[in-house]
Design a protein around this motif. Sequence first.
Motif, PDB file in Angstrom:
ATOM      1  N   GLN A   1      37.994   5.450 -50.260  1.00  0.00           N
ATOM      2  CA  GLN A   1      36.884   6.155 -50.918  1.00  0.00           C
ATOM      3  C   GLN A   1      35.979   6.848 -49.897  1.00  0.00           C
ATOM      4  O   GLN A   1      35.569   7.986 -50.092  1.00  0.00           O
ATOM      5  N   LYS A   2      35.701   6.170 -48.791  1.00  0.00           N
ATOM      6  CA  LYS A   2      34.814   6.740 -47.770  1.00  0.00           C
ATOM      7  C   LYS A   2      35.388   8.056 -47.239  1.00  0.00           C
ATOM      8  O   LYS A   2      34.673   9.052 -47.109  1.00  0.00           O
ATOM      9  N   GLN A   3      36.691   8.071 -46.958  1.00  0.00           N
ATOM     10  CA  GLN A   3      37.329   9.280 -46.434  1.00  0.00           C
ATOM     11  C   GLN A   3      37.306  10.400 -47.477  1.00  0.00           C
ATOM     12  O   GLN A   3      37.109  11.565 -47.132  1.00  0.00           O
ATOM     13  N   ALA A   4      37.496  10.042 -48.736  1.00  0.00           N
ATOM     14  CA  ALA A   4      37.473  11.036 -49.811  1.00  0.00           C
ATOM     15  C   ALA A   4      36.087  11.683 -49.893  1.00  0.00           C
ATOM     16  O   ALA A   4      35.969  12.905 -50.050  1.00  0.00           O
ATOM     17  N   CYS A   5      35.050  10.884 -49.748  1.00  0.00           N
ATOM     18  CA  CYS A   5      33.680  11.412 -49.766  1.00  0.00           C
ATOM     19  C   CYS A   5      33.435  12.323 -48.565  1.00  0.00           C
ATOM     20  O   CYS A   5      32.778  13.362 -48.687  1.00  0.00           O
ATOM     21  N   GLU A   6      33.984  11.941 -47.410  1.00  0.00           N
ATOM     22  CA  GLU A   6      33.832  12.768 -46.210  1.00  0.00           C
ATOM     23  C   GLU A   6      34.509  14.128 -46.397  1.00  0.00           C
ATOM     24  O   GLU A   6      33.995  15.151 -45.942  1.00  0.00           O
ATOM     25  N   ILE A   7      35.650  14.148 -47.067  1.00  0.00           N
ATOM     26  CA  ILE A   7      36.333  15.411 -47.342  1.00  0.00           C
ATOM     27  C   ILE A   7      35.450  16.286 -48.223  1.00  0.00           C
ATOM     28  O   ILE A   7      35.274  17.477 -47.945  1.00  0.00           O
ATOM     29  N   GLN A   8      34.898  15.702 -49.268  1.00  0.00           N
ATOM     30  CA  GLN A   8      34.034  16.478 -50.165  1.00  0.00           C
ATOM     31  C   GLN A   8      32.836  17.056 -49.422  1.00  0.00           C
ATOM     32  O   GLN A   8      32.502  18.227 -49.589  1.00  0.00           O
ATOM     33  N   LYS A   9      32.203  16.234 -48.591  1.00  0.00           N
ATOM     34  CA  LYS A   9      31.049  16.705 -47.818  1.00  0.00           C
ATOM     35  C   LYS A   9      31.443  17.851 -46.894  1.00  0.00           C
ATOM     36  O   LYS A   9      30.751  18.854 -46.796  1.00  0.00           O
ATOM     37  N   CYS A  10      32.574  17.690 -46.213  1.00  0.00           N
ATOM     38  CA  CYS A  10      33.038  18.703 -45.274  1.00  0.00           C
ATOM     39  C   CYS A  10      33.355  20.006 -46.006  1.00  0.00           C
ATOM     40  O   CYS A  10      32.946  21.088 -45.573  1.00  0.00           O
ATOM     41  N   LEU A  11      34.065  19.915 -47.113  1.00  0.00           N
ATOM     42  CA  LEU A  11      34.415  21.120 -47.858  1.00  0.00           C
ATOM     43  C   LEU A  11      33.178  21.850 -48.368  1.00  0.00           C
ATOM     44  O   LEU A  11      33.085  23.076 -48.262  1.00  0.00           O
ATOM     45  N   GLN A  12      32.227  21.094 -48.883  1.00  0.00           N
ATOM     46  CA  GLN A  12      30.995  21.715 -49.370  1.00  0.00           C
ATOM     47  C   GLN A  12      30.243  22.407 -48.240  1.00  0.00           C
ATOM     48  O   GLN A  12      29.736  23.510 -48.402  1.00  0.00           O
TER      49      GLN A  12
ATOM     50  N   SER B   1      40.791  24.606 -43.738  1.00  0.00           N
ATOM     51  CA  SER B   1      41.083  24.689 -42.302  1.00  0.00           C
ATOM     52  C   SER B   1      39.929  24.159 -41.452  1.00  0.00           C
ATOM     53  O   SER B   1      40.150  23.665 -40.355  1.00  0.00           O
ATOM     54  N   LYS B   2      38.722  24.205 -41.961  1.00  0.00           N
ATOM     55  CA  LYS B   2      37.548  23.701 -41.224  1.00  0.00           C
ATOM     56  C   LYS B   2      37.448  22.182 -41.306  1.00  0.00           C
ATOM     57  O   LYS B   2      36.663  21.577 -40.588  1.00  0.00           O
ATOM     58  N   CYS B   3      38.227  21.574 -42.192  1.00  0.00           N
ATOM     59  CA  CYS B   3      38.121  20.133 -42.428  1.00  0.00           C
ATOM     60  C   CYS B   3      39.416  19.405 -42.082  1.00  0.00           C
ATOM     61  O   CYS B   3      39.666  18.304 -42.571  1.00  0.00           O
ATOM     62  N   GLU B   4      40.234  19.998 -41.238  1.00  0.00           N
ATOM     63  CA  GLU B   4      41.545  19.423 -40.936  1.00  0.00           C
ATOM     64  C   GLU B   4      41.441  18.004 -40.368  1.00  0.00           C
ATOM     65  O   GLU B   4      42.223  17.133 -40.724  1.00  0.00           O
ATOM     66  N   ALA B   5      40.466  17.747 -39.504  1.00  0.00           N
ATOM     67  CA  ALA B   5      40.314  16.410 -38.907  1.00  0.00           C
ATOM     68  C   ALA B   5      40.000  15.363 -39.978  1.00  0.00           C
ATOM     69  O   ALA B   5      40.548  14.256 -39.962  1.00  0.00           O
ATOM     70  N   VAL B   6      39.157  15.723 -40.927  1.00  0.00           N
ATOM     71  CA  VAL B   6      38.784  14.798 -42.000  1.00  0.00           C
ATOM     72  C   VAL B   6      39.983  14.574 -42.935  1.00  0.00           C
ATOM     73  O   VAL B   6      40.223  13.456 -43.387  1.00  0.00           O
ATOM     74  N   LEU B   7      40.739  15.629 -43.180  1.00  0.00           N
ATOM     75  CA  LEU B   7      41.938  15.500 -44.012  1.00  0.00           C
ATOM     76  C   LEU B   7      42.970  14.595 -43.336  1.00  0.00           C
ATOM     77  O   LEU B   7      43.614  13.771 -43.992  1.00  0.00           O
ATOM     78  N   GLN B   8      43.121  14.735 -42.028  1.00  0.00           N
ATOM     79  CA  GLN B   8      44.054  13.876 -41.281  1.00  0.00           C
ATOM     80  C   GLN B   8      43.634  12.411 -41.367  1.00  0.00           C
ATOM     81  O   GLN B   8      44.477  11.524 -41.510  1.00  0.00           O
ATOM     82  N   GLU B   9      42.347  12.172 -41.282  1.00  0.00           N
ATOM     83  CA  GLU B   9      41.835  10.799 -41.379  1.00  0.00           C
ATOM     84  C   GLU B   9      42.157  10.217 -42.762  1.00  0.00           C
ATOM     85  O   GLU B   9      42.536   9.055 -42.891  1.00  0.00           O
ATOM     86  N   MET B  10      42.049  11.035 -43.774  1.00  0.00           N
ATOM     87  CA  MET B  10      42.385  10.603 -45.135  1.00  0.00           C
ATOM     88  C   MET B  10      43.880  10.286 -45.228  1.00  0.00           C
ATOM     89  O   MET B  10      44.265   9.270 -45.800  1.00  0.00           O
ATOM     90  N   ARG B  11      44.723  11.144 -44.660  1.00  0.00           N
ATOM     91  CA  ARG B  11      46.170  10.888 -44.679  1.00  0.00           C
ATOM     92  C   ARG B  11      46.498   9.581 -43.969  1.00  0.00           C
ATOM     93  O   ARG B  11      47.341   8.812 -44.417  1.00  0.00           O
ATOM     94  N   ARG B  12      45.815   9.326 -42.841  1.00  0.00           N
ATOM     95  CA  ARG B  12      46.040   8.067 -42.110  1.00  0.00           C
ATOM     96  C   ARG B  12      45.642   6.871 -42.958  1.00  0.00           C
ATOM     97  O   ARG B  12      46.356   5.874 -43.016  1.00  0.00           O
ATOM     98  N   CYS B  13      44.502   6.979 -43.610  1.00  0.00           N
ATOM     99  CA  CYS B  13      44.040   5.881 -44.468  1.00  0.00           C
ATOM    100  C   CYS B  13      45.045   5.642 -45.590  1.00  0.00           C
ATOM    101  O   CYS B  13      45.452   4.507 -45.842  1.00  0.00           O
ATOM    102  N   CYS B  14      45.473   6.702 -46.239  1.00  0.00           N
ATOM    103  CA  CYS B  14      46.426   6.565 -47.350  1.00  0.00           C
ATOM    104  C   CYS B  14      47.752   5.976 -46.881  1.00  0.00           C
ATOM    105  O   CYS B  14      48.390   5.231 -47.613  1.00  0.00           O
ATOM    106  N   GLY B  15      48.135   6.283 -45.657  1.00  0.00           N
ATOM    107  CA  GLY B  15      49.383   5.759 -45.110  1.00  0.00           C
ATOM    108  C   GLY B  15      49.349   4.263 -44.843  1.00  0.00           C
ATOM    109  O   GLY B  15      50.386   3.620 -44.712  1.00  0.00           O
TER     110      GLY B  15
END
Length: 75
Positions: A8-19, A26-40
């Motif tokens: 959930q924390k990573q999902a919120c970070e993605i939303q904040k970054c996108l907004q 493309s500006k949020c690639e690092a946050v998206l990668q962190e989410m993929r790692r968490c999901c993995g």
Amino acid sequence: MPQKDPCQKQACEIQKCLQANNYLESKCEAVLQEMRRCCGRYPPGRSIVCSGFELEKKEKQKQKSASKGTHDPHA
């Protein structure tokens, strides 16, 4: 009491970054990668917020196997 979503924390970070970046992924690639790692780290279905990433992973696997030269003789 329902279990807290582990990513959930990573999902919120993605939303904040996108907004903050006009919804440019493309500006949020690092946050998206962190989410993929968490999901993995969790089995499919464990995290509701990972469902989109699980679909993305399945789609990439499907494309990978299709590009390995699977030949359709009826095409």
